[in-house]
Design a protein around this motif. Structure first.
Motif, PDB file in Angstrom:
ATOM      1  N   GLU A  45       0.849  -1.197   0.000  1.00  0.00           N
ATOM      2  CA  GLU A  45       0.000   0.000   0.000  1.00  0.00           C
ATOM      3  C   GLU A  45       0.883   1.244   0.000  1.00  0.00           C
ATOM      4  O   GLU A  45       1.842   1.339   0.776  1.00  0.00           O
ATOM      5  CB  GLU A  45      -0.888   0.020   1.247  1.00  0.00           C
ATOM      6  N   ASP A  46       0.576   2.183  -0.883  1.00  0.00           N
ATOM      7  CA  ASP A  46       1.342   3.423  -1.030  1.00  0.00           C
ATOM      8  C   ASP A  46       2.774   3.184  -1.500  1.00  0.00           C
ATOM      9  O   ASP A  46       3.651   4.016  -1.293  1.00  0.00           O
ATOM     10  CB  ASP A  46       1.369   4.212   0.297  1.00  0.00           C
ATOM     11  N   GLU A  50       1.527   0.995  -6.626  1.00  0.00           N
ATOM     12  CA  GLU A  50       0.206   1.575  -6.388  1.00  0.00           C
ATOM     13  C   GLU A  50       0.159   3.044  -6.799  1.00  0.00           C
ATOM     14  O   GLU A  50      -0.839   3.508  -7.369  1.00  0.00           O
ATOM     15  CB  GLU A  50      -0.188   1.444  -4.921  1.00  0.00           C
ATOM     16  N   GLN A 121      -9.788  -4.373   4.368  1.00  0.00           N
ATOM     17  CA  GLN A 121      -8.609  -3.633   4.807  1.00  0.00           C
ATOM     18  C   GLN A 121      -8.981  -2.456   5.705  1.00  0.00           C
ATOM     19  O   GLN A 121      -8.139  -1.603   5.977  1.00  0.00           O
ATOM     20  CB  GLN A 121      -7.815  -3.146   3.587  1.00  0.00           C
ATOM     21  N   GLU A 123     -10.628   0.124   5.078  1.00  0.00           N
ATOM     22  CA  GLU A 123     -10.440   1.396   4.388  1.00  0.00           C
ATOM     23  C   GLU A 123     -11.759   1.890   3.799  1.00  0.00           C
ATOM     24  O   GLU A 123     -12.711   1.124   3.629  1.00  0.00           O
ATOM     25  CB  GLU A 123      -9.406   1.236   3.267  1.00  0.00           C
ATOM     26  N   ARG A 201       0.917  -9.658  -2.694  1.00  0.00           N
ATOM     27  CA  ARG A 201       0.397  -8.510  -3.443  1.00  0.00           C
ATOM     28  C   ARG A 201       0.918  -8.473  -4.885  1.00  0.00           C
ATOM     29  O   ARG A 201       0.968  -7.412  -5.505  1.00  0.00           O
ATOM     30  CB  ARG A 201       0.757  -7.206  -2.726  1.00  0.00           C
ATOM     31  N   GLU A 204      -0.904  -6.613  -7.763  1.00  0.00           N
ATOM     32  CA  GLU A 204      -0.751  -5.177  -8.009  1.00  0.00           C
ATOM     33  C   GLU A 204       0.059  -4.905  -9.270  1.00  0.00           C
ATOM     34  O   GLU A 204      -0.134  -3.883  -9.931  1.00  0.00           O
ATOM     35  CB  GLU A 204      -0.075  -4.506  -6.805  1.00  0.00           C
TER      36      GLU A 204
END
Length: 269
Positions: A45-46, A50, A121, A123, A201, A204
């Motif tokens: 993430e980030d 991404e 997640q 979010e 991941r 991604e």
């Protein structure tokens, strides 16, 4: 200058090179330690991947919006083609915002109770909503994206080779067909990322490859007229070469910015 067929353009080649370089970086990191902080800075993430997705989707949304406005200025009334491009503009903008959870993490905003209870997640986004034991993204969206991707990149372009009416109908909806060499390169990189990378991941990478692929091919179709039967925004060959070179440079700049933003990420696997 519509319906250009040359594939070796600076934009397409640069897009493929960017995706290949990111895959090579992932392979190099995975070969040493797939769970290393560097690997999470790439895929987490980030992380770089991404951010590259977000930036490509953001630029693509702005590009599609510009193209829709340009076509509207040339037509006496709004056509189905323009409406289709406007729809794509909105869809891509939503994808960009979903990718970074509508700036929630950047702004430090706590998720509402609904998303804390129903998001895998925790979010504020829709694609990670819980659906059974998995998320909406893994249960439905991934399969849908696969079907749409194969249809748009392979099936329709192949059919259009022998049935021009199919190509004309697709373009009347405001949708372009990617050149097959670019589509094959994109799908090959996706396949390699799934076969060679072992990381929770790794998906991604596929999403980033798609974002770069669609940004580059949409630019070439709508702006330059590569394989596109409708009027392109730029109809002068000399200007097309110059703008294509500048856009290729923009793609490299987006990767650089993504690397800078991802390098500040503190991995939390």
């Amino acid at each position: 200058m519509g319906s250009r067929t040359s594939f070796l353009t600076p934009v397409i080649v640069t897009a493929i090179a960017i995706n290949a370089v990111v895959l090579a970086a992932a392979l190099a990191l995975a070969s040493s330690d797939a769970e290393s902080p560097s690997m999470w800075r790439l895929l987490g993430e980030d992380g770089l991947v991404e951010w590259m997705q977000f930036l490509c989707f953001t630029v693509l949304s702005g590009l599609l919006g510009f193209i829709a406005m340009d076509k509207m200025s040339r037509q006496p009334r709004i056509s189905l083609e323009v409406l289709g491009i406007i729809g794509l503009t909105v869809l891509v903008a939503l994808a960009a915002l979903e990718e970074i959870s509508w700036f929630q993490r950047l702004l430090g905003i706590d998720s509402p109770e609904f998303f804390k209870q129903n998001n895998k997640q925790f979010e504020t986004n829709l694609h990670n909503l819980a659906l059974g034991g998995a998320s909406l993204h893994k249960t439905i969206l991934v399969k849908l994206i696969f079907v749409v991707g194969i249809t748009h990149n392979v099936i329709l372009p192949l059919v259009a080779r022998t049935r021009p009416a199919v190509k004309s109908w697709v373009e009347s909806l405001g949708i372009y067909l990617p050149p097959l060499p670019a589509a094959y390169a994109y799908l090959l990189l996706v396949l390699l990322s799934h076969l060679l990378i072992d990381h929770p991941r790794k998906g991604e990478l596929s999403e980033m490859f798609g974002a770069v692929h669609y940004l580059s091919t949409a630019f070439m179709a709508y702006m330059i007229g590569l394989g596109y039967g409708r009027p392109a925004v730029i109809d002068n060959q000399a200007d097309s070469r110059k703008v294509s070179t500048l856009f290729a440079m923009l793609l490299v700049f987006l990767l650089f910015v993504s690397w800078l933003l991802g390098s500040t990420y503190n991995p939390q696997p």
